[in-house]
Scaffold this motif. Sequence first.
Motif, mmCIF file in Angstrom:
data_model
loop_
_atom_site.group_PDB
_atom_site.id
_atom_site.type_symbol
_atom_site.label_atom_id
_atom_site.label_comp_id
_atom_site.label_asym_id
_atom_site.label_seq_id
_atom_site.Cartn_x
_atom_site.Cartn_y
_atom_site.Cartn_z
ATOM 1 N N ASN A 284 54.763 34.101 14.880
ATOM 2 C CA ASN A 284 53.330 34.385 14.872
ATOM 3 C C ASN A 284 52.806 34.656 16.281
ATOM 4 N N PRO A 285 51.723 35.402 16.383
ATOM 5 C CA PRO A 285 51.080 35.583 17.691
ATOM 6 C C PRO A 285 50.672 34.225 18.269
ATOM 7 N N GLY A 286 50.879 34.072 19.563
ATOM 8 C CA GLY A 286 50.572 32.800 20.202
ATOM 9 C C GLY A 286 51.776 31.890 20.338
ATOM 10 N N VAL A 287 52.951 32.355 19.880
ATOM 11 C CA VAL A 287 54.183 31.568 19.980
ATOM 12 C C VAL A 287 55.165 32.311 20.886
ATOM 13 N N SER A 288 55.635 31.644 21.919
ATOM 14 C CA SER A 288 56.624 32.216 22.835
ATOM 15 C C SER A 288 57.906 31.392 22.760
ATOM 16 N N ILE A 289 59.051 32.082 22.770
ATOM 17 C CA ILE A 289 60.351 31.415 22.666
ATOM 18 C C ILE A 289 61.167 31.736 23.914
ATOM 19 N N TYR A 290 61.689 30.689 24.548
ATOM 20 C CA TYR A 290 62.537 30.839 25.724
ATOM 21 C C TYR A 290 63.879 30.171 25.422
ATOM 22 N N GLU A 291 64.958 30.917 25.609
ATOM 23 C CA GLU A 291 66.286 30.365 25.330
ATOM 24 C C GLU A 291 67.084 30.228 26.622
ATOM 25 N N MET B 174 53.293 31.294 33.172
ATOM 26 C CA MET B 174 52.073 30.497 33.136
ATOM 27 C C MET B 174 50.822 31.379 33.118
ATOM 28 N N LYS B 175 50.965 32.637 33.554
ATOM 29 C CA LYS B 175 49.816 33.544 33.532
ATOM 30 C C LYS B 175 49.377 33.806 32.096
ATOM 31 N N GLU B 176 50.365 33.839 31.187
ATOM 32 C CA GLU B 176 50.046 33.973 29.769
ATOM 33 C C GLU B 176 49.914 32.572 29.175
ATOM 34 N N LYS B 177 48.990 32.401 28.277
ATOM 35 C CA LYS B 177 48.751 31.084 27.692
ATOM 36 C C LYS B 177 48.941 31.140 26.183
ATOM 37 N N PRO B 178 50.184 30.972 25.735
ATOM 38 C CA PRO B 178 50.418 30.931 24.290
ATOM 39 C C PRO B 178 49.929 29.611 23.712
ATOM 40 N N GLY C 90 46.536 22.588 26.952
ATOM 41 C CA GLY C 90 46.425 22.613 25.501
ATOM 42 C C GLY C 90 47.529 23.395 24.814
ATOM 43 N N ILE C 91 48.663 23.569 25.481
ATOM 44 C CA ILE C 91 49.790 24.321 24.923
ATOM 45 C C ILE C 91 50.835 23.335 24.409
ATOM 46 N N HIS C 92 51.266 23.525 23.177
ATOM 47 C CA HIS C 92 52.301 22.678 22.589
ATOM 48 C C HIS C 92 53.679 23.151 23.058
ATOM 49 N N VAL C 93 54.592 22.213 23.233
ATOM 50 C CA VAL C 93 55.976 22.527 23.603
ATOM 51 C C VAL C 93 56.897 21.948 22.537
ATOM 52 N N VAL C 94 57.793 22.790 22.024
ATOM 53 C CA VAL C 94 58.756 22.377 20.999
ATOM 54 C C VAL C 94 60.158 22.670 21.517
ATOM 55 N N LEU C 95 61.045 21.701 21.425
ATOM 56 C CA LEU C 95 62.440 21.880 21.826
ATOM 57 C C LEU C 95 63.289 22.122 20.585
ATOM 58 N N MET D 273 57.398 25.091 12.552
ATOM 59 C CA MET D 273 56.389 24.192 13.104
ATOM 60 C C MET D 273 55.446 24.942 14.037
ATOM 61 N N ALA D 274 56.013 25.794 14.904
ATOM 62 C CA ALA D 274 55.191 26.533 15.860
ATOM 63 C C ALA D 274 54.248 27.498 15.153
ATOM 64 N N ASN D 275 54.736 28.182 14.124
ATOM 65 C CA ASN D 275 53.878 29.103 13.370
ATOM 66 C C ASN D 275 52.731 28.357 12.697
ATOM 67 N N LEU D 276 53.016 27.167 12.185
ATOM 68 C CA LEU D 276 51.981 26.366 11.535
ATOM 69 C C LEU D 276 50.919 25.928 12.544
ATOM 70 N N ILE D 277 51.369 25.463 13.719
ATOM 71 C CA ILE D 277 50.418 25.042 14.760
ATOM 72 C C ILE D 277 49.578 26.225 15.223
ATOM 73 N N ALA D 278 50.222 27.384 15.418
ATOM 74 C CA ALA D 278 49.497 28.574 15.869
ATOM 75 C C ALA D 278 48.493 29.036 14.823
ATOM 76 N N ALA D 279 48.888 28.990 13.541
ATOM 77 C CA ALA D 279 47.978 29.409 12.475
ATOM 78 C C ALA D 279 46.769 28.488 12.398
ATOM 79 N N GLU D 280 46.992 27.179 12.504
ATOM 80 C CA GLU D 280 45.878 26.230 12.459
ATOM 81 C C GLU D 280 44.942 26.417 13.650
ATOM 82 N N THR D 281 45.520 26.639 14.826
ATOM 83 C CA THR D 281 44.699 26.831 16.026
ATOM 84 C C THR D 281 43.886 28.114 15.930
ATOM 85 N N ASN D 282 44.511 29.189 15.447
ATOM 86 C CA ASN D 282 43.785 30.459 15.299
ATOM 87 C C ASN D 282 42.687 30.346 14.245
ATOM 88 N N ALA D 283 42.958 29.578 13.173
ATOM 89 C CA ALA D 283 41.941 29.400 12.130
ATOM 90 C C ALA D 283 40.734 28.639 12.671
#
Length: 239
Positions: A121-128, A149-153, A185-190, A225-235
């Motif tokens: 979803n928009p607002g979710v960034s993945i780093y591997e 950090m310039k972008e704030k997902p 206010g950015i969530h981090v998921v491992l 989980m990230a898509n759910l958090i992003a959807a709730e935040t956007n809503a």
Amino acid sequence: MAGIVHALVLLLIFLFAMPLINYVPLACLAAVLMVVAYNMSGWRTIVGIFHSPKSDISVLLVTFFLTVIFDLTIAIEIGLLLAVVLFMRRVMENTEIKVYSEQLDVAEGTDLSQHEVLNVNPGVSIYEIDGPFFFGIATKFDELMRSAMKEKPIVRIIRMRKVSFIDATGLHNLEILIKSSQSEGIHVVLSGVKTSVRTSLEHAGIDRLIGADHICDHITKAVKMANLIAAETNAKARK
């Protein structure tokens, strides 16, 4: 077995026939020493090393010349140190940090024939992190995060399926990333954390900082989980 018999025969000679050694001509002893030195030199292995990467050749030459100029102890110490430095450099060069957005192929980088594409979803960034997370890679990761950090997902997913170990510098950088993200206010998921790495995270208190539920064993759970958090935040933002 032949080596054991050889050693026992030599022991018996040293114990009972040592006076007779004085009658052995030095030319014979010199010939024996030359054969022993030839067998120990392993010249075929040395020739094979010259077809190896330049880093291995440099370790061989440095150790060889230090042995001739100084002594074996100094040569081994410096040769071992040089080999460790070159190994870390090789790991740093081969370890990449990939960034994903919009879509992620779960089977990418594996031998799986079936490809499962996850929609991000928009607002979710993945780093591997594609390798061990030690101090050399931690610096590269820190530089990438500073530019990101310039972008704030809304959610940052750190995919760690290929992280075989993490050292103190990696833990420190990860802690700084989590704290700075949480302050904005950015969530981090491992995701994909191995058992040994998770133990290190728990000892460093990362699980308490991020929340145990934010450490997932598979990328599918992390993206869900990230898509759910992003959807709730956007809503909430639309209201």
